[in-house]
Design an enzyme around this catalytic site. Structure first.
Site, PDB file in Angstrom:
ATOM      1  CE  LYS A   1      -2.042 -13.534  -4.710  1.00  0.00           C
ATOM      2  NZ  LYS A   1      -3.329 -13.048  -4.468  1.00  0.00           N
TER       3      LYS A   1
ATOM      4  CE  LYS B   1     -11.638 -12.883  -2.666  1.00  0.00           C
ATOM      5  NZ  LYS B   1     -10.774 -12.869  -1.485  1.00  0.00           N
TER       6      LYS B   1
ATOM      7  CE  LYS C   1      -4.401  -0.916   0.339  1.00  0.00           C
ATOM      8  NZ  LYS C   1      -5.718  -0.611   0.376  1.00  0.00           N
TER       9      LYS C   1
END
Ligand code: ADP
Ligand code: TRP
Length: 311
Positions: free
Chosen positions: A190, A193, A111
């Site tokens: 990868k 979601k 992040k």
């Protein structure tokens, strides 16, 4: 009997990366353990702020668990927020570990690297996960590669507690199968979601078709590597060899074969899933919460005593 535990976040629709990386390994192993399967809804709150969506996702994930082959009579299926001992223990771990230690966390570092402001929940996320695992004296945690560090954090938390307050927690071991450690998405990264590159686990045939057709095909070489990487999850490499040899360069034919193979795997599970009602899910979670709470409370009694808050 040894103990097995894993959990998935109800932060969106499960995809085949979740299935092959975590859910299928759990299904394949859980009969030989005392098993716990969680819906980690408080973890999902680090990224989801839509109550109706969260509520719906929780129901969907439990349906996915049962449809994928987890018998609620043989494993305790429960929702993290129903067992408040998880957040209670997480606080105690937060007080034991240091800020620099948590700053090494991948989820937090990612992040920051993206210039986003992480919330405090995301920062302490690994200690809630440690509580999830350690409350049940878990021996084995089946997960994908991206969760390896989190299980290491759980071991560290157990170790720190045991050294400080005396032997209390079992140190867990992650179980990561090499062949499914990182399932690639439609773009070759990868599957996740949050990357919009998924093949939904219980999508309709049309949704699966759309996702497979969108797999990025590299034009170098004879074999579309991204297609093949997903295909070998559902068929053995021996079975695939003649198919890929006969259809060198025919990417459309290979993708159509992949769609059929995914469909053959999912169709029976999809049928089972359609027979599970929302009421069934609520009952499963109610029964699971009761059993999980008993175990978690027994452990917390010991913990409260050891840290000195029980008089
Ligand atoms: P996502 O990255 O899609 O949000 P989660 O973080 O909820 O997935 O992961 C749930 C479980 O599925 C974890 O055990 C994780 O390691 C596993 N998993 C997620 N994506 C993959 C993948 N692409 N390959 C293998 N395992 C995965
Ligand atoms: N952090 C895991 C993920 O994002 C989910 C999780 C929470 C979990 N608690 C857990 C996984 C305990 C295994 C065991 O996928």
């Amino acid at each position: 009997m040894k103990r097995l535990l894993t959990g998935l976040q109800p932060s969106g629709t499960l995809h085949i990366g979740n299935y092959f990386g975590a859910l299928k390994p759990f299904v394949d192993m859980y009969g030989e353990y005392e098993s716990h399967l969680m819906v980690v809804d408080y973890h999902a709150l680090t990224s989801l702020r839509k109550p109706e969506e969260l509520r719906a996702n929780i129901i969907e994930v439990v349906k996915d668990y049962v449809a994928a082959g987890v018998d609620p009579k043989k494993a305790i299926i429960f929702k993290q927020s129903d067992v408040s001992q998880h957040t209670e223990l997480a606080w105690i771990f937060d007080c034991l570990v240091t800020v620099p230690f948590l700053m090494q966390g991948h989820a937090y570092k990612d992040k920051v690297a993206k210039g986003l402001e992480p919330n405090a929940g995301l920062f302490t996320y690994p200690m809630l996960m440690a509580a999830d695992i350690l409350l049940y004296d878990t021996d084995v945690v089946p997960v994908g590669q991206d969760q390896r560090q989190h299980v290491e954090y759980a071991r560290e938390a157990a170790n720190k507690f045991n050294i400080t307050f005396g032997q209390t927690f079992t140190e867990p071991q992650e179980k990561i199968f090499d062949s499914v450690a990182v399932v690639p998405g439609t773009d070759g990264q990868k599957m996740s979601k949050s990357y919009g590159n998924t093949i939904p686990l219980f999508g309709t045939k049309d949704e699966i078709t759309k996702a497979v057709m969108s797999i990025v095909t590299d034009s170098s070489g004879d074999r579309p590597e991204h297609v093949y990487a997903i295909h070998k999850l559902v068929r053995t490499e021996n079975e695939l060899a003649p198919l890929y040899e006969e259809n060198k360069g025919s990417y459309k034919v290979l993708k159509e074969a992949l769609i059929e193979d995914i469909e053959n795997l999912i169709a029976p599970m999809r049928e089972k899933r359609a027979s599970i009602s929302d009421e069934d899910v609520k009952q499963i979670l109610k029964d699971g919460a009761q059993k999980a709470r008993e175990r978690a409370e027994a452990k917390m009694k010991e913990v409260r005593q050891k840290v000195g808050v029980t008089l």
